[in-house]
Design a protein around this motif. Structure first.
Motif, short mmCIF file in Angstrom:
data_model
loop_
_atom_site.label_atom_id
_atom_site.label_comp_id
_atom_site.label_asym_id
_atom_site.label_seq_id
_atom_site.Cartn_x
_atom_site.Cartn_y
_atom_site.Cartn_z
N TYR A 128 6.68 1.72 22.71
CA TYR A 128 7.88 0.95 22.89
C TYR A 128 8.03 -0.27 23.87
O TYR A 128 8.44 -1.56 23.42
CB TYR A 128 9.17 1.81 22.81
N LEU A 129 7.98 -0.09 24.98
CA LEU A 129 8.10 -0.94 25.91
C LEU A 129 7.20 -1.97 25.76
O LEU A 129 7.39 -3.25 26.12
CB LEU A 129 7.87 -0.03 27.53
N GLN A 130 5.81 -1.89 25.32
CA GLN A 130 4.81 -2.80 25.08
C GLN A 130 5.33 -3.70 24.07
O GLN A 130 5.18 -5.00 24.04
CB GLN A 130 3.67 -2.04 24.81
N GLN A 131 6.06 -3.47 23.06
CA GLN A 131 6.77 -4.12 22.10
C GLN A 131 7.93 -5.09 22.74
O GLN A 131 8.18 -6.30 22.18
CB GLN A 131 7.55 -3.18 20.85
N GLU A 132 8.65 -4.42 23.56
CA GLU A 132 9.52 -5.23 24.46
C GLU A 132 8.89 -6.43 25.01
O GLU A 132 9.40 -7.67 25.04
CB GLU A 132 10.53 -4.51 25.29
N VAL A 133 7.59 -6.08 25.56
CA VAL A 133 6.92 -7.27 26.44
C VAL A 133 6.69 -8.54 25.38
O VAL A 133 6.92 -9.32 25.65
CB VAL A 133 5.75 -6.68 27.06
N LEU A 134 6.22 -7.68 24.25
CA LEU A 134 5.81 -9.01 23.30
C LEU A 134 7.20 -9.69 22.74
O LEU A 134 7.07 -11.00 22.58
CB LEU A 134 5.18 -8.31 21.93
N GLN A 135 7.96 -9.07 22.53
CA GLN A 135 9.45 -9.60 21.96
C GLN A 135 9.75 -10.64 23.10
O GLN A 135 10.31 -11.85 22.54
CB GLN A 135 10.27 -8.70 21.67
N SER A 136 9.82 -10.31 24.15
CA SER A 136 10.20 -11.33 25.24
C SER A 136 9.59 -12.45 25.44
O SER A 136 9.97 -13.64 25.54
CB SER A 136 10.44 -10.49 26.48
N VAL A 137 8.04 -12.25 25.40
CA VAL A 137 7.08 -13.35 25.34
C VAL A 137 7.49 -14.41 24.37
O VAL A 137 7.54 -15.76 24.24
CB VAL A 137 5.65 -13.04 25.40
N ILE A 164 -3.17 -10.14 27.24
CA ILE A 164 -3.74 -10.53 28.52
C ILE A 164 -3.29 -9.36 29.62
O ILE A 164 -4.25 -8.55 30.16
CB ILE A 164 -3.64 -11.89 29.13
N GLU A 165 -1.94 -9.09 29.74
CA GLU A 165 -1.53 -8.16 30.60
C GLU A 165 -1.97 -6.75 30.33
O GLU A 165 -2.36 -6.00 31.18
CB GLU A 165 0.00 -8.36 31.05
N SER A 166 -1.83 -6.41 29.13
CA SER A 166 -1.98 -4.94 28.73
C SER A 166 -3.37 -4.57 28.65
O SER A 166 -3.77 -3.61 29.11
CB SER A 166 -1.41 -4.83 27.11
N ALA A 167 -4.22 -5.49 28.70
CA ALA A 167 -5.82 -5.21 28.70
C ALA A 167 -6.15 -5.23 30.17
O ALA A 167 -6.78 -4.19 30.38
CB ALA A 167 -6.48 -6.42 28.20
N LEU A 168 -5.55 -6.16 31.13
CA LEU A 168 -5.79 -5.72 32.46
C LEU A 168 -5.19 -4.61 32.88
O LEU A 168 -5.98 -3.83 33.60
CB LEU A 168 -5.23 -7.15 33.24
#
Length: 213
Positions: A128-137, A164-168
Motif C-alpha cells: 500500500y505504501l508503494q502505491q502512495e509513492v507512485l501516486q505522489s510521483v 527506480i527506488e523500489s528496485a534499488l
C-alpha cells in the motif's frame, strides 16, 4: 515555528512507544506481540497507543510516511536542465555512495526485513505504501508538466521513476538479508543503479526536464 512544550512531550511519548514496540517486534516477531504488550512495556494505556498509532502496523512502519514522499521530493528539487528521472537517479546514487541507512544500508536492516517477511499484514502495508509513492510521483509530474488528467504520460513515466527506488531497495534488502556488510552492498548497488538506468528508455530519461537557467 518553535516546537511548544506540549508538542515536544507528545513527540517524545510517540517515539518512546515506537522504539519499545520495535524492540519487541524484533525480539519476538510482529504476529506474536500484541498492542497490549507494547502498552505495558511503555507504561501507557492501550488507548494511548492507538491515539498515536491507528493500527498495529503503524508501530513498526511509523517512519514510512516520509519515505512515501521521498521520490516526489527528488523530482520537485531537480536542478535546472535536469529531468525527473535524472534527479531521482542522482539523489539515490548519492545516498548509496554515503551508505545511507535511508535505503537499508545499515546494521540491523536484515532483522527489520525478517520481521516483515514473517508478517503478512506488514507486507500488505508495504504494498500500500508503494502505491502512495507512485501516486505522489504521478501527482508531482502532472503538476510540474501541466499535463491534463487524460494524459497517460505522468502515470506511465511515474511508474518507471517510482520503480527506480523500489528496485534499488529490493536489491539492498535481498543482499543485506544474506548477512553482507553495508559498505559492500553499497558498492554493488551502484552497479545495479547503472543497470536500472540502462533499462529506462530515452523518453523516460528526458521527461519533465526542467528548463536551464
Amino acid at each position: 515555528m518553535a516546537e511548544g512544550l506540549r508538542e515536544r512531550k507528545k513527540r517524545q511519548v510517540k517515539q518512546r512507544i515506537s522504539d519499545m514496540a520495535t524492540g519487541l517486534f524484533l525480539e519476538h516477531g510482529f504476529v506474536t506481540v500484541t498492542v497490549a504488550d507494547v502498552a505495558e512495556l511503555a507504561d501507557v494505556s492501550v488507548n494511548t497507543v492507538y491515539n498515536y498509532f491507528p493500527a498495529k502496523e503503524d508501530l513498526f512502519l511509523d517512519r514510512m510516511k516520509d519515505v512515501t514522499q521521498r521520490v516526489a521530493r527528488y523530482v520537485r528539487a531537480r536542478d535546472p536542465g535536469e529531468s525527473a528521472a535524472e534527479a531521482v537517479l542522482r539523489e539515490i546514487r548519492a545516498a548509496v555512495v554515503s551508505v545511507s541507512p535511508e535505503f537499508g544500508l545499515m546494521d540491523g536492516f536484515a532483522d527489520f526485513m525478517r520481521v516483515i517477511e514473517d508478517a503478512p499484514t506488514l507486507k500488505a502495508r508495504l504494498w500500500y505504501l508503494q502505491q502512495e509513492v507512485l501516486q505522489s510521483v504521478v501527482a508531482t509530474l502532472r503538476e510540474d508538466t501541466g499535463a491534463g488528467e487524460d494524459d497517460p504520460l505522468p502515470l506511465l513515466v511515474g511508474g518507471q521513476i517510482a520503480w527506480i527506488e523500489s528496485a534499488l531497495v529490493g536489491y539492498v534488502s535481498q543482499e543485506m538479508m544474506k548477512g553482507r556488510k553495508a559498505v559492500d552492498v553499497s558498492h554493488d548497488a551502484l552497479g545495479v543503479l547503472d543497470e536500472i538506468e540502462g533499462l529506462l528508455g530515452r523518453q523516460v530519461l528526458n521527461y519533465a526536464r526542467r528548463a536551464a537557467v
